[in-house]
Design an enzyme around this catalytic site. Structure first.
Site, mmCIF file in Angstrom:
data_model
loop_
_atom_site.group_PDB
_atom_site.id
_atom_site.type_symbol
_atom_site.label_atom_id
_atom_site.label_comp_id
_atom_site.label_asym_id
_atom_site.label_seq_id
_atom_site.Cartn_x
_atom_site.Cartn_y
_atom_site.Cartn_z
ATOM 1 N N GLU A 51 0.130 3.625 1.709
ATOM 2 C CA GLU A 51 0.144 4.056 3.115
ATOM 3 C C GLU A 51 1.536 3.809 3.727
ATOM 4 O O GLU A 51 1.905 4.446 4.708
ATOM 5 C CB GLU A 51 -0.955 3.306 3.872
ATOM 6 C CG GLU A 51 -1.153 3.691 5.320
ATOM 7 C CD GLU A 51 -1.765 5.071 5.571
ATOM 8 O OE1 GLU A 51 -2.304 5.676 4.630
ATOM 9 O OE2 GLU A 51 -1.675 5.541 6.717
ATOM 10 N N TYR B 185 -1.443 0.377 10.701
ATOM 11 C CA TYR B 185 -1.711 -0.294 9.419
ATOM 12 C C TYR B 185 -0.511 -0.140 8.471
ATOM 13 O O TYR B 185 -0.066 -1.116 7.863
ATOM 14 C CB TYR B 185 -2.974 0.310 8.782
ATOM 15 C CG TYR B 185 -3.191 -0.090 7.342
ATOM 16 C CD1 TYR B 185 -3.800 -1.291 7.006
ATOM 17 C CD2 TYR B 185 -2.782 0.751 6.299
ATOM 18 C CE1 TYR B 185 -3.997 -1.656 5.679
ATOM 19 C CE2 TYR B 185 -2.973 0.395 4.971
ATOM 20 C CZ TYR B 185 -3.579 -0.803 4.666
ATOM 21 O OH TYR B 185 -3.776 -1.161 3.352
ATOM 22 N N SER C 193 0.817 -1.227 0.000
ATOM 23 C CA SER C 193 0.000 0.000 0.000
ATOM 24 C C SER C 193 0.839 1.261 0.000
ATOM 25 O O SER C 193 1.901 1.325 0.628
ATOM 26 C CB SER C 193 -0.871 -0.018 1.260
ATOM 27 O OG SER C 193 -1.431 1.252 1.483
HETATM 28 P P1 NAP Z 1 -11.363 -4.552 2.112
HETATM 29 O O1 NAP Z 1 -12.532 -4.230 1.255
HETATM 30 O O2 NAP Z 1 -11.293 -3.977 3.483
HETATM 31 O O3 NAP Z 1 -11.256 -6.149 2.216
HETATM 32 C C1 NAP Z 1 -10.455 -6.765 3.185
HETATM 33 C C2 NAP Z 1 -10.657 -8.249 3.100
HETATM 34 O O4 NAP Z 1 -9.816 -8.896 4.067
HETATM 35 C C3 NAP Z 1 -12.105 -8.711 3.391
HETATM 36 O O5 NAP Z 1 -12.442 -9.718 2.494
HETATM 37 C C4 NAP Z 1 -11.974 -9.280 4.805
HETATM 38 O O6 NAP Z 1 -12.916 -10.280 5.109
HETATM 39 C C5 NAP Z 1 -10.579 -9.892 4.725
HETATM 40 N N1 NAP Z 1 -10.037 -10.196 6.047
HETATM 41 C C6 NAP Z 1 -9.940 -9.379 7.126
HETATM 42 N N2 NAP Z 1 -9.415 -10.042 8.166
HETATM 43 C C7 NAP Z 1 -9.167 -11.312 7.748
HETATM 44 C C8 NAP Z 1 -8.646 -12.465 8.375
HETATM 45 N N3 NAP Z 1 -8.262 -12.460 9.648
HETATM 46 N N4 NAP Z 1 -8.528 -13.602 7.639
HETATM 47 C C9 NAP Z 1 -8.937 -13.628 6.351
HETATM 48 N N5 NAP Z 1 -9.440 -12.567 5.701
HETATM 49 C C10 NAP Z 1 -9.561 -11.417 6.395
HETATM 50 O O7 NAP Z 1 -10.000 -4.143 1.379
HETATM 51 P P2 NAP Z 1 -9.752 -3.776 -0.165
HETATM 52 O O8 NAP Z 1 -9.978 -2.316 -0.341
HETATM 53 O O9 NAP Z 1 -10.432 -4.746 -1.032
HETATM 54 O O10 NAP Z 1 -8.173 -3.987 -0.246
HETATM 55 C C11 NAP Z 1 -7.615 -5.255 -0.565
HETATM 56 C C12 NAP Z 1 -6.176 -5.298 -0.080
HETATM 57 O O11 NAP Z 1 -5.430 -4.248 -0.698
HETATM 58 C C13 NAP Z 1 -6.005 -5.088 1.429
HETATM 59 O O12 NAP Z 1 -4.898 -5.854 1.835
HETATM 60 C C14 NAP Z 1 -5.686 -3.621 1.562
HETATM 61 O O13 NAP Z 1 -4.970 -3.371 2.746
HETATM 62 C C15 NAP Z 1 -4.851 -3.412 0.308
HETATM 63 N N6 NAP Z 1 -4.860 -2.062 -0.256
HETATM 64 C C16 NAP Z 1 -6.038 -1.455 -0.537
HETATM 65 C C17 NAP Z 1 -6.033 -0.196 -1.119
HETATM 66 C C18 NAP Z 1 -7.318 0.510 -1.461
HETATM 67 O O14 NAP Z 1 -7.269 1.727 -1.724
HETATM 68 N N7 NAP Z 1 -8.449 -0.181 -1.538
HETATM 69 C C19 NAP Z 1 -4.801 0.422 -1.433
HETATM 70 C C20 NAP Z 1 -3.631 -0.262 -1.142
HETATM 71 C C21 NAP Z 1 -3.653 -1.508 -0.581
HETATM 72 P P3 NAP Z 1 -14.378 -9.938 5.717
HETATM 73 O O15 NAP Z 1 -15.218 -9.574 4.544
HETATM 74 O O16 NAP Z 1 -14.781 -11.204 6.369
HETATM 75 O O17 NAP Z 1 -14.188 -8.804 6.666
HETATM 76 O O1 G4F Z 2 -10.611 6.853 2.796
HETATM 77 P P1 G4F Z 2 -9.570 6.774 3.860
HETATM 78 O O2 G4F Z 2 -9.980 6.142 5.136
HETATM 79 O O3 G4F Z 2 -8.324 6.051 3.191
HETATM 80 P P2 G4F Z 2 -6.778 5.941 3.610
HETATM 81 O O4 G4F Z 2 -6.552 6.240 5.026
HETATM 82 O O5 G4F Z 2 -5.995 6.748 2.621
HETATM 83 O O6 G4F Z 2 -6.496 4.381 3.395
HETATM 84 C C1 G4F Z 2 -6.959 3.691 2.240
HETATM 85 O O7 G4F Z 2 -5.972 3.779 1.241
HETATM 86 C C2 G4F Z 2 -4.719 3.137 1.549
HETATM 87 C C3 G4F Z 2 -3.779 3.378 0.378
HETATM 88 O O8 G4F Z 2 -3.011 4.523 0.606
HETATM 89 C C4 G4F Z 2 -4.994 1.661 1.779
HETATM 90 F F1 G4F Z 2 -3.829 1.005 1.989
HETATM 91 C C5 G4F Z 2 -5.935 1.504 2.958
HETATM 92 O O9 G4F Z 2 -6.226 0.118 3.150
HETATM 93 C C6 G4F Z 2 -7.232 2.245 2.652
HETATM 94 O O10 G4F Z 2 -7.869 1.573 1.589
HETATM 95 O O11 G4F Z 2 -9.034 8.243 4.217
HETATM 96 C C7 G4F Z 2 -8.496 9.092 3.225
HETATM 97 C C8 G4F Z 2 -8.244 10.484 3.832
HETATM 98 C C9 G4F Z 2 -7.455 10.451 5.149
HETATM 99 O O12 G4F Z 2 -6.459 11.434 5.145
HETATM 100 C C10 G4F Z 2 -8.478 10.794 6.207
HETATM 101 O O13 G4F Z 2 -7.958 11.479 7.338
HETATM 102 O O14 G4F Z 2 -9.507 11.071 4.148
HETATM 103 C C11 G4F Z 2 -9.416 11.689 5.409
HETATM 104 N N1 G4F Z 2 -10.745 11.777 6.010
HETATM 105 C C12 G4F Z 2 -11.366 12.934 6.361
HETATM 106 N N2 G4F Z 2 -12.546 12.678 6.954
HETATM 107 C C13 G4F Z 2 -11.532 10.744 6.361
HETATM 108 C C14 G4F Z 2 -12.675 11.315 6.952
HETATM 109 N N3 G4F Z 2 -11.389 9.409 6.229
HETATM 110 C C15 G4F Z 2 -12.389 8.604 6.665
HETATM 111 N N4 G4F Z 2 -12.267 7.268 6.510
HETATM 112 N N5 G4F Z 2 -13.522 9.117 7.273
HETATM 113 C C16 G4F Z 2 -13.702 10.468 7.448
HETATM 114 O O15 G4F Z 2 -14.725 10.903 7.988
#
Ligand code: NAP
Ligand code: G4F
Length: 326
Positions: free
Chosen positions: A129, A151, A127
């Site tokens: 992050e 995280y 990520s």
């Molecule tokens: P998500 O919607 O939060 O999905 C997370 C998944 O992990 C869900 O299927 C959840 O299962 C599963 N999980 C959680 N705890 C677990 C455990 N103990 N054992 C097995 N499975 C478990 O995340 P996403 O946005 O699809 O992201 C997919 C991956 O990419 C994650 O690793 C995330 O950190 C990474 N990532 C995401 C972003 C982004 O912007 N979306 C960016 C960079 C990296 P349940 O449904 O049962 O909760």
């Molecule tokens: O949507 P966010 O919670 O995403 P964040 O923290 O960037 O993380 C996501 O992207 C990562 C990749 O860089 C992934 F690895 C991670 O798993 C996840 O998918 O927040 C985005 C921004 C933050 O700066 C937060 O402080 O939005 C700001 N924000 C402002 N108000 C808020 C809010 N975020 C959330 N969730 N809720 C609020 O009310």
């Protein structure tokens, strides 16, 4: 028929990736946790072709068993505690799942491959992050990590453990450093979906206002459907490697609000949005923007959807879904 195992298949990316792989003719196996996980049924309804296997990233014995059943050619490790804000409240759980879970998956994959490490390819969901307090702009594969949340720290561990398995055991283990990617399937606790849902509900008269934290934070936001295609491309390469996947453009939460409210014809949103300190983080990541030139040249990947279209699509989806409830 190639075989793929996806952890995190019930999440946003897992669903898009499973659809992509089924469409390419893969036999897809998905790891689902818990005795009575309601997402199991949802997954079966959306993609009935997927074989659902029970297991948990914190339980290596379950992963070894699942690996033996799925016998995958490709493993996509997407499972994680992925909500950054939640990771301060549950730092040990985040470490168990998001950090040690990667080690468990790598080890289960290595044991399954046995002497023939070339028989399985591994993808780790790293990520942006990890870059946290970014040490250079834009961020690329070689940028020094400086995580700002439990995280982010857990993801750094998973990232380097993946590299270590590649270097120690010659595993085909690749890591995608993905910047934020969104869709109508995004969980409502993330800021893009929280905003698209609220804007739709405000437009329909179902909600009066919206409480948010840091509006100045800026992210490189892309469409999840484009990003899972990059994951697949990484595992088709002859050599494993790490790739930044990003659009190269950063927008603030304020820009996001502008685009979302203007999608329903509201130009001045100041009366609808209030600041609530409970949504501020102990340490936030102020600005991320990625340089994906390596992925563009080696994988032939590029994002297909711009940020404004993405926000409009999410708002349109939520208007339809919320409107249907009226
Ligand atoms: P998500 O919607 O939060 O999905 C997370 C998944 O992990 C869900 O299927 C959840 O299962 C599963 N999980 C959680 N705890 C677990 C455990 N103990 N054992 C097995 N499975 C478990 O995340 P996403 O946005 O699809 O992201 C997919 C991956 O990419 C994650 O690793 C995330 O950190 C990474 N990532 C995401 C972003 C982004 O912007 N979306 C960016 C960079 C990296 P349940 O449904 O049962 O909760
Ligand atoms: O949507 P966010 O919670 O995403 P964040 O923290 O960037 O993380 C996501 O992207 C990562 C990749 O860089 C992934 F690895 C991670 O798993 C996840 O998918 O927040 C985005 C921004 C933050 O700066 C937060 O402080 O939005 C700001 N924000 C402002 N108000 C808020 C809010 N975020 C959330 N969730 N809720 C609020 O009310």
């Amino acid at each position: 028929m190639p075989r793929a195992l996806i952890t995190g298949i019930t999440g946003q990316d897992g669903l898009y990736l499973a659809e992509l792989l089924v469409g390419k003719g893969y036999e897809v196996f998905g790891l689902v946790r818990g005795q009575n996980n309601p997402k199991r049924e949802l997954l079966h309804r959306i993609i009935p072709q997927v074989h659902i296997l029970t297991g948990d990233l914190t339980d290596v014995s379950s992963l070894i068993r699942v690996m033996g059943i799925a016998q995958p050619d490709e493993v996509y490790n997407l499972g994680a505690v992925s909500l950054v804000a939640y990771s301060w409240e549950n730092a040990a759980l985040t470490s168990d799942v998001t950090a040690l879970g990667v080690l468990n998956m790598l080890e289960a994959t290595r044991l399954y491959a046995g002497r023939d490490v070339s028989k399985v390819r591994f993808y780790q969901a790293s990520s942006s992050e990890m870059f946290g307090k970014a040490q250079e702009v834009p961020q690329k594969e070689t940028t020094l990590p400086w995580p700002r949340s439990p995280y982010g720290v857990a993801k750094v561990y998973g990232h380097y453990m993946t590299i270590n398995y590649r270097e120690s055991y010659a595993m085909h283990a690749s890591s995608g450093i993905l910047f934020n990617h969104e869709s109508p399937r995004r969980g409502p606790e993330f800021v893009t979906r929280k905003i698209s849902l609220a804007v739709a509900r405000i437009k329909l008269g179902l909600q009066r206002d919206l409480a948010l934290g840091n509006l100045e934070a800026s992210r490189d936001w892309g469409f999840a459907g484009d990003y899972v295609d990059a994951m697949w491309r990484m595992l088709q390469q002859p050599q494993p490697d790490d790739y930044v996947i990003a659009t190269g453009k950063s927008h603030s939460v304020r820009d996001l609000l502008d685009f979302a409210f203007s999608a329903v014809g509201i130009d001045d949103w100041s009366g609808y949005v209030k600041m609530d300190p409970k949504f501020l983080r102990p340490a936030d990541v102020e600005m991320l923007v990625g340089d994906s030139s390596k992925a563009r040249s080696v994988l032939g990947w590029k994002p297909q959807m711009d940020f404004r279209s993405l926000v409009q699509m999410m708002v349109a989806h939520d208007l339809k879904e919320q409107g249907a409830r009226l």
